[in-house]
Design an enzyme around this catalytic site. Sequence first.
Site, PDB file in Angstrom:
ATOM      1  N   GLY A  22       0.672  -3.242   4.912  1.00 43.26           N
ATOM      2  CA  GLY A  22       0.860  -4.615   5.370  1.00 43.26           C
ATOM      3  C   GLY A  22      -0.442  -5.389   5.261  1.00 43.26           C
ATOM      4  O   GLY A  22      -1.299  -5.059   4.441  1.00 43.26           O
ATOM      5  N   GLY A  29      -9.697  -4.270   2.101  1.00 37.99           N
ATOM      6  CA  GLY A  29      -8.734  -4.276   3.198  1.00 37.99           C
ATOM      7  C   GLY A  29      -8.863  -3.069   4.097  1.00 37.99           C
ATOM      8  O   GLY A  29      -9.904  -2.395   4.147  1.00 37.99           O
ATOM      9  N   ASP A  30      -7.800  -2.781   4.792  1.00 39.51           N
ATOM     10  CA  ASP A  30      -7.792  -1.667   5.739  1.00 39.51           C
ATOM     11  C   ASP A  30      -7.710  -0.302   5.058  1.00 39.51           C
ATOM     12  O   ASP A  30      -8.155   0.703   5.602  1.00 39.51           O
ATOM     13  CB  ASP A  30      -6.588  -1.811   6.688  1.00 39.51           C
ATOM     14  N   THR A  78      -4.307   1.320  -2.694  1.00 37.11           N
ATOM     15  CA  THR A  78      -3.741  -0.027  -2.810  1.00 37.11           C
ATOM     16  C   THR A  78      -4.569  -0.875  -3.768  1.00 37.11           C
ATOM     17  O   THR A  78      -5.759  -0.608  -3.990  1.00 37.11           O
ATOM     18  CB  THR A  78      -3.711  -0.714  -1.426  1.00 37.11           C
ATOM     19  N   THR A 120       0.831  -1.204   0.000  1.00 34.94           N
ATOM     20  CA  THR A 120       0.000   0.000   0.000  1.00 34.94           C
ATOM     21  C   THR A 120       0.859   1.245   0.000  1.00 34.94           C
ATOM     22  O   THR A 120       1.927   1.246   0.602  1.00 34.94           O
ATOM     23  CB  THR A 120      -0.840   0.047   1.313  1.00 34.94           C
ATOM     24  N   GLY A 132      -3.817  -6.117   5.736  1.00 32.75           N
ATOM     25  CA  GLY A 132      -4.930  -5.279   6.160  1.00 32.75           C
ATOM     26  C   GLY A 132      -5.822  -5.890   7.213  1.00 32.75           C
ATOM     27  O   GLY A 132      -6.335  -5.203   8.098  1.00 32.75           O
TER      28      GLY A 132
HETATM   29  N1  GLY Z   1      -2.881  -2.967   3.416  1.00 31.51           N
HETATM   30  C1  GLY Z   1      -3.506  -3.258   2.213  1.00 31.51           C
HETATM   31  C2  GLY Z   1      -4.413  -4.363   2.234  1.00 31.51           C
HETATM   32  O1  GLY Z   1      -4.265  -5.267   3.040  1.00 31.51           O
HETATM   33  O2  GLY Z   1      -5.303  -4.375   1.421  1.00 31.51           O
END
Ligand code: GLY
Length: 346
Positions: free
Chosen positions: A247, A225-226, A213, A195, A249
Amino acid sequence: MPVNRRRFIQGSTGLSAIGAIGFMQNRYCLAAKKKESSAVPDLDTPLFIATWPFGKASCEAAVKVTRQGGSMVDAIEQGIWVTEADVKNASVGIGGIPNAAGQVELDACIMTGPDHNAGSVGGIQDVLHPISVARMVMEKTPHVMLVGDGAKQFAIDNGVSPTQLLTDNQQKRWQDWKKQQSAEKPKIDEDHHDTIAMLGLDSKGDLYGGCSTSGWGYKIPGRIGDSPIIGSGLYVDNKVGAAGATGLGENVMRHCGSFLVVEMMRHGATPTEACQQAIQRIAELDPKNLDNLDINFIALNKQGVYGAAGTSQGFKYSMADPRQSKVLTAKALSEKSIGPEGGNRK
Ligand code: GLY
């Protein structure tokens, strides 16, 4: 070399000297120095930090945008454009690793400190710059988040032309990957995620952030994700500071990771300490051990102090201001290494 770029590099030489005597990590010192001499121009803001070495080009672009009269929101958006448009980056934008069905699904968000506003998109396809759609959600709608086909239609309705995001290279790799998978469930490779999260501080002390991302490589279609979740992949509190994550998420979003980092700063931690403390809190609650969490945070406080920490050795992040740009190594909480490139970008 374009004039602006040459000036930027020339400008960085002077600051390197300052760095050599130990001021680089302590922007309180720079602020104090500024107050001592009115002849020293205000060259240390805007300041941008971003995840990974690839974030350096985005931070440099963001500084350039402000020099050319752009706003901080323009700077965050257009800085992130640089990484989104890089076809060689397999974790953000075009050229990103697709989902298990071979479709590139992107997540992004943007947040502005002065008005505590935010916009985000999740699982959007065929859009070159999801960060721009997130900005449109923030500025043109009463909502914070749009996902999937609705987000794509909203982008098209607002003048965005659809773009093929799956490159030939990633299509071939997806086909190879698919041949190795069982018919029942897509196997997800834990290495396939990454990301750009980017934070900015201007001369007024206002904070901004953005995140973009393509998410977990070969994820189940529809997985978000996050990164587009406000408080997880990104959080900006204009009274305290801002934080962003990269990382795995799933290990960030179950803990409101970026919000947690900002709260640590609110209670007195420096940005680096806040990232470390957030990871420690997550590790205490999480059934996975520290080595397997695979999460990293960057943080920037209202005074311009910045820092980062990751679970494993090797997480790097970038910064740029009008005097310099550089890549830094974050504090790591475990002995495990995430590789010389600092990444999980296959
Ligand atoms: N940090 C990005 C994801 O896990 O989608």
